[in-house]
Design a protein around this motif. Structure first.
Motif, mmCIF file in Angstrom:
data_model
loop_
_atom_site.group_PDB
_atom_site.id
_atom_site.type_symbol
_atom_site.label_atom_id
_atom_site.label_comp_id
_atom_site.label_asym_id
_atom_site.label_seq_id
_atom_site.Cartn_x
_atom_site.Cartn_y
_atom_site.Cartn_z
ATOM 1 N N GLY A 66 -10.982 -1.697 -4.289
ATOM 2 C CA GLY A 66 -11.579 -2.814 -5.023
ATOM 3 C C GLY A 66 -11.043 -2.956 -6.437
ATOM 4 O O GLY A 66 -11.338 -3.936 -7.121
ATOM 5 N N GLY A 67 -10.274 -1.999 -6.885
ATOM 6 C CA GLY A 67 -9.647 -2.114 -8.201
ATOM 7 C C GLY A 67 -8.415 -3.001 -8.128
ATOM 8 O O GLY A 67 -8.206 -3.724 -7.152
ATOM 9 N N LEU A 68 -7.595 -2.951 -9.152
ATOM 10 C CA LEU A 68 -6.373 -3.752 -9.173
ATOM 11 C C LEU A 68 -5.166 -2.847 -9.370
ATOM 12 O O LEU A 68 -5.258 -1.819 -10.050
ATOM 13 N N VAL A 69 -4.055 -3.257 -8.771
ATOM 14 C CA VAL A 69 -2.776 -2.606 -9.019
ATOM 15 C C VAL A 69 -1.880 -3.637 -9.706
ATOM 16 O O VAL A 69 -1.655 -4.727 -9.171
ATOM 17 N N LEU A 70 -1.424 -3.307 -10.887
ATOM 18 C CA LEU A 70 -0.543 -4.215 -11.619
ATOM 19 C C LEU A 70 0.853 -3.609 -11.656
ATOM 20 O O LEU A 70 1.026 -2.472 -12.128
ATOM 21 N N GLY A 71 1.830 -4.354 -11.156
ATOM 22 C CA GLY A 71 3.205 -3.885 -11.212
ATOM 23 C C GLY A 71 3.617 -3.689 -12.666
ATOM 24 O O GLY A 71 3.265 -4.487 -13.525
ATOM 25 N N GLY A 72 4.381 -2.635 -12.915
ATOM 26 C CA GLY A 72 4.757 -2.328 -14.290
ATOM 27 C C GLY A 72 5.535 -3.440 -14.970
ATOM 28 O O GLY A 72 5.459 -3.619 -16.172
ATOM 29 N N LEU A 73 6.285 -4.204 -14.168
ATOM 30 C CA LEU A 73 7.086 -5.281 -14.741
ATOM 31 C C LEU A 73 6.359 -6.632 -14.792
ATOM 32 O O LEU A 73 6.954 -7.645 -15.128
ATOM 33 N N THR A 74 5.084 -6.623 -14.479
ATOM 34 C CA THR A 74 4.292 -7.841 -14.646
ATOM 35 C C THR A 74 4.307 -8.216 -16.123
ATOM 36 O O THR A 74 4.081 -7.355 -16.984
ATOM 37 N N SER A 83 -6.239 -14.700 -12.666
ATOM 38 C CA SER A 83 -7.672 -14.950 -12.475
ATOM 39 C C SER A 83 -8.391 -13.657 -12.091
ATOM 40 O O SER A 83 -9.556 -13.471 -12.437
ATOM 41 N N GLU A 84 -7.702 -12.759 -11.404
ATOM 42 C CA GLU A 84 -8.355 -11.496 -11.040
ATOM 43 C C GLU A 84 -8.579 -10.624 -12.268
ATOM 44 O O GLU A 84 -9.648 -10.027 -12.421
ATOM 45 N N VAL A 85 -7.587 -10.569 -13.143
ATOM 46 C CA VAL A 85 -7.771 -9.792 -14.373
ATOM 47 C C VAL A 85 -8.887 -10.408 -15.207
ATOM 48 O O VAL A 85 -9.785 -9.715 -15.695
ATOM 49 N N ARG A 86 -8.854 -11.733 -15.338
ATOM 50 C CA ARG A 86 -9.874 -12.399 -16.164
ATOM 51 C C ARG A 86 -11.268 -12.201 -15.594
ATOM 52 O O ARG A 86 -12.242 -12.067 -16.335
ATOM 53 N N GLY A 87 -11.339 -12.198 -14.267
ATOM 54 C CA GLY A 87 -12.640 -12.056 -13.638
ATOM 55 C C GLY A 87 -13.171 -10.629 -13.707
ATOM 56 O O GLY A 87 -14.343 -10.402 -14.010
ATOM 57 N N LEU A 88 -12.309 -9.660 -13.443
ATOM 58 C CA LEU A 88 -12.765 -8.273 -13.333
ATOM 59 C C LEU A 88 -12.706 -7.525 -14.661
ATOM 60 O O LEU A 88 -13.568 -6.713 -14.967
ATOM 61 N N TYR A 89 -11.652 -7.787 -15.428
ATOM 62 C CA TYR A 89 -11.431 -7.026 -16.666
ATOM 63 C C TYR A 89 -11.081 -8.003 -17.795
ATOM 64 O O TYR A 89 -9.938 -8.022 -18.279
ATOM 65 N N PRO A 90 -12.052 -8.837 -18.197
ATOM 66 C CA PRO A 90 -11.716 -9.839 -19.224
ATOM 67 C C PRO A 90 -11.124 -9.220 -20.490
ATOM 68 O O PRO A 90 -10.281 -9.839 -21.139
ATOM 69 N N GLY A 91 -11.537 -8.001 -20.817
ATOM 70 C CA GLY A 91 -10.987 -7.353 -22.014
ATOM 71 C C GLY A 91 -9.484 -7.163 -21.913
ATOM 72 O O GLY A 91 -8.764 -7.260 -22.914
ATOM 73 N N LEU A 92 -8.989 -6.911 -20.711
ATOM 74 C CA LEU A 92 -7.541 -6.731 -20.542
ATOM 75 C C LEU A 92 -6.804 -8.057 -20.711
ATOM 76 O O LEU A 92 -5.725 -8.107 -21.306
ATOM 77 N N ALA A 93 -7.410 -9.141 -20.206
ATOM 78 C CA ALA A 93 -6.795 -10.461 -20.420
ATOM 79 C C ALA A 93 -6.767 -10.781 -21.913
ATOM 80 O O ALA A 93 -5.777 -11.307 -22.432
ATOM 81 N N THR A 211 5.868 2.609 -12.907
ATOM 82 C CA THR A 211 6.042 1.534 -11.927
ATOM 83 C C THR A 211 4.771 0.719 -11.709
ATOM 84 O O THR A 211 4.845 -0.445 -11.334
ATOM 85 N N GLU A 212 3.619 1.342 -11.909
ATOM 86 C CA GLU A 212 2.357 0.633 -11.645
ATOM 87 C C GLU A 212 1.280 1.061 -12.623
ATOM 88 O O GLU A 212 1.280 2.198 -13.100
ATOM 89 N N ILE A 213 0.371 0.145 -12.867
ATOM 90 C CA ILE A 213 -0.832 0.448 -13.636
ATOM 91 C C ILE A 213 -2.003 0.247 -12.675
ATOM 92 O O ILE A 213 -2.119 -0.811 -12.037
ATOM 93 N N LEU A 214 -2.825 1.268 -12.562
ATOM 94 C CA LEU A 214 -3.890 1.264 -11.554
ATOM 95 C C LEU A 214 -5.251 1.174 -12.244
ATOM 96 O O LEU A 214 -5.586 2.023 -13.071
ATOM 97 N N LEU A 215 -6.008 0.143 -11.881
ATOM 98 C CA LEU A 215 -7.326 -0.036 -12.488
ATOM 99 C C LEU A 215 -8.408 0.289 -11.470
ATOM 100 O O LEU A 215 -8.370 -0.207 -10.344
ATOM 101 N N PRO A 216 -9.371 1.113 -11.864
ATOM 102 C CA PRO A 216 -10.461 1.440 -10.945
ATOM 103 C C PRO A 216 -11.375 0.226 -10.731
ATOM 104 O O PRO A 216 -11.331 -0.720 -11.518
ATOM 105 N N PRO A 217 -12.190 0.244 -9.688
ATOM 106 C CA PRO A 217 -13.078 -0.885 -9.422
ATOM 107 C C PRO A 217 -13.975 -1.183 -10.617
ATOM 108 O O PRO A 217 -14.277 -0.284 -11.404
ATOM 109 N N ALA A 218 -14.391 -2.438 -10.723
ATOM 110 C CA ALA A 218 -15.091 -2.861 -11.931
ATOM 111 C C ALA A 218 -16.502 -3.390 -11.714
ATOM 112 O O ALA A 218 -16.965 -4.213 -12.493
ATOM 113 N N PRO A 219 -17.227 -2.957 -10.717
ATOM 114 C CA PRO A 219 -18.553 -3.560 -10.561
ATOM 115 C C PRO A 219 -19.433 -3.266 -11.771
ATOM 116 O O PRO A 219 -19.473 -2.129 -12.250
ATOM 117 N N GLY A 220 -20.081 -4.298 -12.261
ATOM 118 C CA GLY A 220 -21.006 -4.131 -13.383
ATOM 119 C C GLY A 220 -20.347 -3.776 -14.695
ATOM 120 O O GLY A 220 -20.997 -3.293 -15.622
#
Lengths: 327, 160
Positions: A66-74, A83-93, A211-220
């Motif tokens: 349920g978390g996100l995987v962001l490619g390092g070259l994103t 929209s997924e970053v904004r929805g789950l982790y607005p602070g990262l956006a 190569t990747e940045i891994l974000l844990p799930p963000a419920p609540g």
């Protein structure tokens, strides 16, 4: 003028790793920090290995947990728009959109933003400073208004990244690959202070890439990023604060508060976390917690202004969290 | 030296360059496209802004070989035949410059903004050109020109 170097474009991660053996071989992701460092002669390059044609290093996808995987070259622009970053982790956006300028966000990558070299003008300038193997840190007793107030010594750089404090607050991990293999480590273990490693800011060994940045799930999860800079745009942080909080009924159950721009690595403000967990972060709690943010700070001659700045943005960010709570 | 094939303003151009050359130097010195200006050559001013696959970047922070296979658009590529394109027209109409050195970068940044967001708010315009410094301080007119450019582009039917 840049130094002369050979240029190769890897097609796979394996091919890139094969090229990345040499001491002066440099990896090119977005290239914005690389070109700056080469122009400033921060380090040399005899070969530049471009990752632009390596497949699978860009993009954002949902992880199985349920978390996100962001490619390092994103690119930072893609992170801030997602929209997924904004929805789950607005602070990262918010953090990604606070980096540099639109053009640099279109080019700079998330992994590159974590691995960029510090902006200290002695490090970037023609000074054989401690970080470059010299005898002293010229910021001590020098022009040090942008330098560290926390965690400094023997070098007083600040970590320049906006996404790093936010990703650390979010308990992100990075996947690192090298010739020796692959590993995933928490960002908490990724950045190192100069007292541990003077020459580098993270644990990447030569020839390794993120190569990747891994974000844990963000419920609540509530997250926010607040940056203060001298100009309204296109500038590094004088100080910043990343919040990642969980709460039940307005009462904080879990808190991660990380400061940027004030220490040689993203700086976890544990005293603030302790002060707010179990509370609803009312006005007095926010003020007292903010005061704790600068515990242990040791300003240099010209950067003590960062202390009230840190207190101010921590208090403001905590108040914003409080006001955000659905009543 | 390495041979590169660059696609600039819709034309294929072959050049022989050192890989350390920035896209900006190649555009200006090899291809004679002097619209993109060299202000700082270190990613701190924006006067060299070009579009790569429609997205604004600093040509000074881009190695020429990194641009291979991409669609590069400079301010020269925004002409509508022999006439000015809509963003260029809007800058002239609103007197959105004084010395003019930053102008081609500003115009390309606005073009990139409008391709992604054809009807930007004032705040979005301000952010869109926040990577382009104007030492003359023509910002108010640049913002007005960007708003006008959105109208002109819509009237002329999309991408210029």
């Amino acid at each position: 003028m840049l130094p002369n170097f050979a240029y190769v474009r890897a097609r796979t991660v394996e091919e890139a790793l094969e090229h990345l053996g040499g001491e002066d071989t440099r990896v090119h992701a977005g290239g914005t920090d690389l070109l700056g460092c080469l122009r400033d002669r921060v380090f040399a390059a005899d070969k530049v290995v471009s990752l632009r044609d390596v497949e699978g290093l860009t993009g954002i996808r949902r992880a199985a947990d349920g978390g996100l995987v962001l490619g390092g070259l994103t690119t930072l622009a893609e992170v801030s728009r997602s929209s997924e970053v904004r929805g789950l982790y607005p602070g990262l956006a918010q953090a990604a959109s606070a980096v540099a300028s639109p053009q640099l966000r279109n080019q700079g990558t998330l992994a590159g933003n974590l691995c960029q070299r510090p902006r200290c003008w002695y490090f970037r300038g023609e000074f054989h400073c401690a970080k470059k193997g010299g005898a002293q840190c010229y910021a001590v007793g020098g022009q040090n208004r942008y330098h560290a107030v926390l965690g400094g010594g023997p070098c007083y750089i600040v970590h320049p990244s906006d996404t790093a404090p936010m990703l650390l607050a979010l308990d992100a991990a990075v996947r690192i690959v090298g010739r020796a293999g692959e590993r995933a480590i928490k960002l908490a273990e990724f950045f190192v202070l100069p007292e541990v490693e003077l020459a580098r800011e993270n644990v990447l060994a030569p020839g390794e890439i993120v190569t990747e940045i891994l974000l844990p799930p963000a419920p609540g999860l509530y997250s926010s990023y607040r940056k203060v800079r001298e100009r309204g745009a296109w500038d590094f942080a004088l100080a910043s604060v990343a919040l990642a909080l969980r709460s039940i009924g307005g009462r904080v159950t879990q808190a991660s508060v990380v400061l940027g721009g004030v220490a040689p690595a993203p700086w976890r403000a544990e005293a603030v976390e302790r002060a707010i967990v179990g509370t609803t972060v009312d006005e007095k709690t926010a003020r007292d917690a903010a005061a704790a943010a600068v515990e242990g700070a040791e300003p240099l001659e010209w950067n003590a202004y960062k202390l009230p700045l840190i207190r101010g943005i921590v208090e403001e960010s905590l108040r914003r969290f409080h006001d955000y709570q659905p009543s | 030296m390495i041979p590169l094939t660059l696609r600039v303003n819709g034309r294929e151009r072959r050049v022989l360059v050192e890989p350390r050359q920035s896209l900006l130097r190649v555009l200006r010195d090899e291809l004679g496209l002097t619209g993109a200006k060299e202000g700082c050559h270190r990613g701190e001013c924006g006067s060299c802004t070009v579009l790569m696959d429609g997205v604004p970047l600093y040509a000074c922070m881009t190695l020429a070989p990194e641009a291979e296979g991409r669609e590069i658009t400079t301010v020269e590529g925004l002409l509508d035949g022999e006439a000015l394109g809509p963003v260029q027209d809007a800058f002239a109409e609103h007197d959105a410059f004084q010395c003019g050195f930053c102008t081609s970068g500003q115009i390309v940044a606005v073009e990139g903004l409008l391709r992604a967001n054809p009807q930007p708010s004032l705040e979005e315009i301000r952010t869109g050109v926040s990577g382009n410094l104007c030492r003359c301080g023509a910002y108010p007119n640049i913002f007005r020109a960007a708003g006008r450019a959105a109208e002109l582009r819509a009237g002329r039917g999309g991408d210029s």
